[in-house]
Write a protein that holds these residues in place. Structure first.
Motif, PDB file in Angstrom:
ATOM      1  N   LYS A 263      -0.204  -3.753  -7.761  1.00 13.79           N
ATOM      2  CA  LYS A 263       0.675  -4.239  -8.831  1.00 13.79           C
ATOM      3  C   LYS A 263       1.165  -3.520  -9.465  1.00 13.79           C
ATOM      4  O   LYS A 263       1.379  -2.385  -9.989  1.00 13.79           O
TER       5      LYS A 263
ATOM      6  N   MET B 166      -3.710   3.579  -2.375  1.00 20.30           N
ATOM      7  CA  MET B 166      -3.504   3.125  -3.199  1.00 20.30           C
ATOM      8  C   MET B 166      -3.677   1.311  -2.587  1.00 20.30           C
ATOM      9  O   MET B 166      -2.144   1.121  -1.590  1.00 20.30           O
ATOM     10  N   ASN B 167      -3.803   0.205  -2.959  1.00 22.85           N
ATOM     11  CA  ASN B 167      -4.185  -0.562  -1.664  1.00 22.85           C
ATOM     12  C   ASN B 167      -3.416  -2.117  -2.871  1.00 22.85           C
ATOM     13  O   ASN B 167      -4.259  -1.599  -3.888  1.00 22.85           O
ATOM     14  N   SER B 168      -3.136  -3.223  -2.462  1.00 21.93           N
ATOM     15  CA  SER B 168      -3.352  -4.633  -3.286  1.00 21.93           C
ATOM     16  C   SER B 168      -2.217  -3.680  -4.199  1.00 21.93           C
ATOM     17  O   SER B 168      -2.960  -4.026  -5.428  1.00 21.93           O
TER      18      SER B 168
ATOM     19  N   VAL C 262      -8.670   0.203 -10.914  1.00 23.80           N
ATOM     20  CA  VAL C 262      -8.784   1.082  -9.786  1.00 23.80           C
ATOM     21  C   VAL C 262      -9.185   0.445  -8.860  1.00 23.80           C
ATOM     22  O   VAL C 262      -9.435   0.428  -7.180  1.00 23.80           O
TER      23      VAL C 262
ATOM     24  N   ASP D  25       0.590  -1.205 -11.692  1.00 20.77           N
ATOM     25  CA  ASP D  25       0.048   0.284 -11.471  1.00 20.77           C
ATOM     26  C   ASP D  25       1.252   1.488 -11.455  1.00 20.77           C
ATOM     27  O   ASP D  25       1.306   2.715 -10.872  1.00 20.77           O
TER      28      ASP D  25
ATOM     29  N   SER E  49       0.654  -1.120   0.154  1.00 25.07           N
ATOM     30  CA  SER E  49      -0.104  -0.021   0.102  1.00 25.07           C
ATOM     31  C   SER E  49       0.818   1.760   0.275  1.00 25.07           C
ATOM     32  O   SER E  49       1.281   1.488   0.492  1.00 25.07           O
TER      33      SER E  49
ATOM     34  N   ARG F 256      -9.370  -0.929  -5.000  1.00 25.82           N
ATOM     35  CA  ARG F 256      -8.562  -0.926  -4.160  1.00 25.82           C
ATOM     36  C   ARG F 256      -7.872  -0.062  -3.765  1.00 25.82           C
ATOM     37  O   ARG F 256      -6.955   0.483  -2.747  1.00 25.82           O
TER      38      ARG F 256
END
Length: 122
Positions: A87, A83-85, A64, A90, A17, A67
């Motif tokens: 990738k 911003m989580n999870s 997004v 991103d 994150s 997330r």
């Protein structure tokens, strides 16, 4: 002149994150909307998400949704992109921008920050 300043970028591992901040120097955000955009190397700029000041409604790109979240700071001149999870896809330079009304079209935005780099990599 409105100055927008982003902060909080960096390197994070996949699944991690990060929180980005955008501050309007010395004032509240102009207009009724604020958006986050990103641009990866060699790609077009794309809309990430935005917030509408009139009702604090938020909206996001499908890539997004679920997330990322957007919230306003107590001082009302700061906005956060949580911003989580994350990738690897991103990875991009993230920009905040201000507009008279909500839009996912960058051309509607009058003021832009300099951007911060977010890199998602192991």
């Amino acid at each position: 002149q409105v100055q927008l300043v982003e902060s909080g970028g960096g390197l994070v591992q996949p699944g991690g994150s990060l929180r980005l901040s955008c501050a309007a120097a010395g004032r509240t955000f102009p207009g009724d909307a604020m958006g986050w955009f990103r641009q990866a190397a060699g790609k077009e700029r794309e809309f990430v998400g935005g917030i509408r000041w009139s009702d604090l409604g938020t909206y996001f790109a499908d890539s997004v949704k679920g997330r990322f979240t957007i919230s306003r700071g107590d001082a009302k001149n700061t906005v956060f992109l949580e911003m989580n999870s994350l990738k690897p896809e991103d990875t991009a330079r993230y920009y905040c921008a201000a507009a008279p009304r909500t839009s996912d079209y960058g051309g509607m935005y009058d003021y832009w920050g300099q951007g911060v780099q977010v890199t998602v990599s192991s």
